[in-house]
Design an enzyme around this catalytic site. Structure first.
Site, PDB file in Angstrom:
ATOM      1  N   ASP A  30      27.337 -11.686 -31.545  1.00  0.00           N
ATOM      2  CA  ASP A  30      28.230 -10.408 -31.707  1.00  0.00           C
ATOM      3  C   ASP A  30      27.819  -9.750 -33.030  1.00  0.00           C
ATOM      4  O   ASP A  30      28.266 -10.501 -33.801  1.00  0.00           O
ATOM      5  CB  ASP A  30      29.574 -10.512 -31.545  1.00  0.00           C
ATOM      6  CG  ASP A  30      30.414  -9.312 -31.533  1.00  0.00           C
ATOM      7  OD1 ASP A  30      29.833  -8.493 -32.185  1.00  0.00           O
ATOM      8  OD2 ASP A  30      31.653  -9.301 -31.125  1.00  0.00           O
ATOM      9  N   VAL A  31      27.122  -8.624 -33.302  1.00  0.00           N
ATOM     10  CA  VAL A  31      26.685  -8.170 -34.453  1.00  0.00           C
ATOM     11  C   VAL A  31      28.179  -7.887 -35.310  1.00  0.00           C
ATOM     12  O   VAL A  31      27.978  -7.351 -36.516  1.00  0.00           O
ATOM     13  CB  VAL A  31      25.562  -7.383 -34.423  1.00  0.00           C
ATOM     14  CG1 VAL A  31      24.448  -7.794 -33.831  1.00  0.00           C
ATOM     15  CG2 VAL A  31      26.136  -6.139 -33.518  1.00  0.00           C
ATOM     16  N   ASP A  50      22.063 -11.465 -28.025  1.00  0.00           N
ATOM     17  CA  ASP A  50      22.970 -10.524 -27.214  1.00  0.00           C
ATOM     18  C   ASP A  50      24.512 -10.989 -27.322  1.00  0.00           C
ATOM     19  O   ASP A  50      24.605 -12.147 -27.240  1.00  0.00           O
ATOM     20  CB  ASP A  50      22.661 -10.158 -25.676  1.00  0.00           C
ATOM     21  CG  ASP A  50      22.785  -8.964 -25.305  1.00  0.00           C
ATOM     22  OD1 ASP A  50      22.014  -7.999 -25.339  1.00  0.00           O
ATOM     23  OD2 ASP A  50      24.139  -8.740 -24.884  1.00  0.00           O
ATOM     24  N   TYR A  92      28.422   8.267 -32.607  1.00  0.00           N
ATOM     25  CA  TYR A  92      27.156   7.814 -32.348  1.00  0.00           C
ATOM     26  C   TYR A  92      26.226   8.337 -33.168  1.00  0.00           C
ATOM     27  O   TYR A  92      25.276   7.613 -33.829  1.00  0.00           O
ATOM     28  CB  TYR A  92      26.870   7.945 -31.011  1.00  0.00           C
ATOM     29  CG  TYR A  92      25.420   7.245 -30.498  1.00  0.00           C
ATOM     30  CD1 TYR A  92      25.583   5.632 -30.490  1.00  0.00           C
ATOM     31  CD2 TYR A  92      24.522   7.746 -30.244  1.00  0.00           C
ATOM     32  CE1 TYR A  92      24.514   5.075 -30.083  1.00  0.00           C
ATOM     33  CE2 TYR A  92      23.202   7.355 -29.613  1.00  0.00           C
ATOM     34  CZ  TYR A  92      23.175   5.732 -29.776  1.00  0.00           C
ATOM     35  OH  TYR A  92      21.982   5.053 -29.463  1.00  0.00           O
ATOM     36  N   ASN A 118      18.320  -3.862 -32.531  1.00  0.00           N
ATOM     37  CA  ASN A 118      18.488  -3.068 -31.472  1.00  0.00           C
ATOM     38  C   ASN A 118      20.020  -2.822 -31.071  1.00  0.00           C
ATOM     39  O   ASN A 118      20.247  -1.987 -30.239  1.00  0.00           O
ATOM     40  CB  ASN A 118      17.540  -3.651 -30.228  1.00  0.00           C
ATOM     41  CG  ASN A 118      17.468  -2.695 -28.955  1.00  0.00           C
ATOM     42  OD1 ASN A 118      17.401  -1.561 -28.950  1.00  0.00           O
ATOM     43  ND2 ASN A 118      18.195  -3.329 -28.064  1.00  0.00           N
ATOM     44  N   LYS A 138      24.110   6.544 -35.930  1.00  0.00           N
ATOM     45  CA  LYS A 138      22.439   6.584 -36.149  1.00  0.00           C
ATOM     46  C   LYS A 138      21.948   7.180 -37.407  1.00  0.00           C
ATOM     47  O   LYS A 138      20.943   6.706 -37.685  1.00  0.00           O
ATOM     48  CB  LYS A 138      21.950   7.208 -34.911  1.00  0.00           C
ATOM     49  CG  LYS A 138      22.415   6.251 -33.391  1.00  0.00           C
ATOM     50  CD  LYS A 138      21.750   4.960 -33.510  1.00  0.00           C
ATOM     51  CE  LYS A 138      21.693   4.366 -32.362  1.00  0.00           C
ATOM     52  NZ  LYS A 138      20.946   3.013 -32.260  1.00  0.00           N
ATOM     53  N   ALA A 182      15.371   6.772 -23.124  1.00  0.00           N
ATOM     54  CA  ALA A 182      14.696   5.499 -22.419  1.00  0.00           C
ATOM     55  C   ALA A 182      15.517   4.978 -21.438  1.00  0.00           C
ATOM     56  O   ALA A 182      16.575   4.511 -21.551  1.00  0.00           O
ATOM     57  CB  ALA A 182      14.408   4.476 -23.559  1.00  0.00           C
TER      58      ALA A 182
END
Length: 266
Positions: A78-79, A50, A170, A105, A174, A203
């Site tokens: 950090d992606v 994370d 977003y 994720n 996606k 979720a």
């Protein structure tokens, strides 16, 4: 529409016994954290990652207390930083000898009408959500190609299929994750790697409540056939299925964890 209570939590059945997994954005109470827990319950060794180092350390300690320190490790990442991504996957391979499962994720949302959206808002959401998934998928595939197999599960969203005001960045990210999943699956099949995605809608977890208006949460919940939001572990269950041998002939698929795909007229 029928209001249905959340089902009872499903115990683990050893579906990932002996597997080594990396789960990104896994420091909290959302889908990533739930997936890490479910993987551990299914017998996997898990490296959680994370960008929030403190929360990551706290969650790793909690999981280690339940499942043993030999079963779970943690590494901040950090992606959006290629150096950190490369180090994460190199560490997973070095510590566990191989890499069997990766769950991408990490994602970033936000609400802004397109006419007022800044370049920074657009670029930041795409860099975390789409480019981050690309970076991690690429790093994972390089290792899995050498080891002769593996599974990658990406986290997409129903907004990759349907329109929602204020979500252009977003939704575009996606939808890109979905396309990336399908293309990567075709390329990776030759060396025994499966690549699929889940596409949840809502979720519920504490952070979502903080950043989303009560009105929007109510609207999204009302769209669902069960009249309720998903529990994060219900999405994690589908990720477990895609990571396990039960889905051995599935690749390039985007699995909706929501009734909203069935309601899509597009």
């Amino acid at each position: 529409m029928t209001d249905v209570e959340s089902p009872a939590y499903v115990p683990g059945h050893g579906l990932l016994k002996g597997r080594t997994a990396v789960v990104t954005a896994a420091a909290g109470a959302g889908i990533g954290g739930a997936t890490a827990r479910r993987f551990l319950e299914e017998g996997a060794r898990v490296l959680i990652s994370d960008a929030h180092a403190r929360r990551l350390e706290e969650y790793a300690a909690r999981l280690a207390g339940e499942f043993g320190r030999e079963s779970v490790t943690a590494m901040p990442c950090d992606v959006t930083d290629e150096t950190q991504v490369r180090a994460l996957f190199e560490t997973a391979a070095a510590e566990h000898g191989r890499l069997d499962v990766v769950v991408n994720n990490a994602g970033l949302g936000g609400t802004a009408d397109l006419v007022d959206m800044t370049d920074e808002q657009w670029s930041r959401v795409l860099d975390v959500t789409l480019n981050g998934t690309f970076r991690c998928t690429r790093a994972a595939l390089r290792l899995m190609r050498e080891s002769g197999g593996g599974v990658i599960v990406n986290n997409a969203s129903v907004v990759g299929w349907r329109a929602q005001a204020g979500q252009a960045h977003y939704a575009a990210a996606k939808a890109g994750v979905m396309a990336l999943t399908r293309c990567a699956a075709l390329e990776a099949a030759g060396y025994g790697v499966r690549v699929n995605a889940v596409s949840p809608s809502l979720a519920m977890h504490p952070h979502l409540v903080k950043v989303t208006s009560a009105e929007l949460l109510e609207e999204l919940t009302a769209r669902e056939a069960f009249g309720r939001y998903a529990e994060p572990w219900e999405v994690a269950n589908v990720i477990v299925f895609l990571a396990s041998g039960y889905s051995s002939y599935m690749t390039g698929e985007v699995v909706a964890v929501s009734s909203q795909r069935a309601q899509d007229n597009g």
